[in-house]
Design a protein around this motif. Sequence first.
Motif, PDB file in Angstrom:
ATOM      1  N   ARG A 136       0.864  -1.180   0.000  1.00  0.00           N
ATOM      2  CA  ARG A 136       0.000   0.000   0.000  1.00  0.00           C
ATOM      3  C   ARG A 136       0.895   1.221   0.000  1.00  0.00           C
ATOM      4  O   ARG A 136       1.782   1.345   0.852  1.00  0.00           O
ATOM      5  CB  ARG A 136      -0.934  -0.013   1.214  1.00  0.00           C
ATOM      6  N   CYS A 226      -0.480   0.451  -8.755  1.00  0.00           N
ATOM      7  CA  CYS A 226      -1.669  -0.219  -8.212  1.00  0.00           C
ATOM      8  C   CYS A 226      -1.811   0.034  -6.714  1.00  0.00           C
ATOM      9  O   CYS A 226      -2.917   0.271  -6.210  1.00  0.00           O
ATOM     10  CB  CYS A 226      -1.587  -1.719  -8.465  1.00  0.00           C
ATOM     11  N   SER A 227      -0.689  -0.001  -5.999  1.00  0.00           N
ATOM     12  CA  SER A 227      -0.742   0.099  -4.536  1.00  0.00           C
ATOM     13  C   SER A 227      -1.170   1.480  -4.059  1.00  0.00           C
ATOM     14  O   SER A 227      -1.559   1.643  -2.904  1.00  0.00           O
ATOM     15  CB  SER A 227       0.622  -0.258  -3.927  1.00  0.00           C
ATOM     16  N   PHE A 230      -5.193   0.799  -4.245  1.00  0.00           N
ATOM     17  CA  PHE A 230      -5.763  -0.247  -3.391  1.00  0.00           C
ATOM     18  C   PHE A 230      -4.640  -1.133  -2.888  1.00  0.00           C
ATOM     19  O   PHE A 230      -3.551  -1.178  -3.470  1.00  0.00           O
ATOM     20  CB  PHE A 230      -6.798  -1.084  -4.158  1.00  0.00           C
ATOM     21  N   THR A 231      -4.918  -1.835  -1.804  1.00  0.00           N
ATOM     22  CA  THR A 231      -3.913  -2.720  -1.220  1.00  0.00           C
ATOM     23  C   THR A 231      -3.777  -3.993  -2.042  1.00  0.00           C
ATOM     24  O   THR A 231      -4.764  -4.654  -2.363  1.00  0.00           O
ATOM     25  CB  THR A 231      -4.295  -3.089   0.221  1.00  0.00           C
TER      26      THR A 231
END
Length: 280
Positions: A136, A226-227, A230-231
Amino acid sequence: MRLGTVRVDEGRLAAVERDGLWYALDVPEGPEGTALEAVLAAGAEETRRLAASATRKLQDAVPVAPLRPGKIVAIGLNYLDHIREAGMEKPERPLMFAKFPSSVIGPGEPIVLDEELTERVDWEVELAAVIGAPLRYASQAEALAGVAGYTVANDVSARDLQFSDGQWTRGKNLDTFCPLGPVVVTPDELGDPQSLALRTVVNGETVQDSSTAEMLFGVAELLSYCSRAFTLEPGDVVLTGTPWGCGEFMDPRRSLKPGDVVEVSVEGIGTLRNPVTGRR
């Protein structure tokens, strides 16, 4: 290390492959056997320990899908040669979509075509990153360090549904449209993920032949990106895009049909082979 999930008489087990033989990993079993996801989430050091201590040889082991991801994040238009063949503009940022875990199949399992639903089903060889640690707001270095391993994916796509729907959910997520395998190779063994050969062979004919060096956004950049939204959790899988050679963009256009055999390969990992059948 070359890790996977195999089917034996006693069920499905997480295992390590050495010289073509499979050895059971000594970890607790769940309702459906040992989950490779739990092994990878334990971290690189524990995974190495388990692999080194694995001595129980598994007879007649058959590789299946290495894991059942919590989520599958896929990236579109991420290879420069594919962007050129499609005649599209380079995206300014990674183009993300999702594939459902229910679309996952393993080596040797059939890609099933519903010919009443789709007539233009395509192949897409992809390098898939398997997440081993929560990510994240990760930097690129942190993101790459959070990769537990890599496997081969085939992002099977119903092009007529993909383009007619105006978005990609249905065309990318028909059952059996995400073959994964045959093994997960750890980063220390695979090396640089940006210098791997990729190939697709359909009925013995090479149709895709490229390299991950053609990626517009590399693995580290994709995972970091991506992180931020969202996780990424242990056991998640990120498909990193496909190179040139998709049947949809050939002249004349080519599509998969029952009776075909598709083999997708990534250097250092292996070949994922799946027959194509019609809906029974």
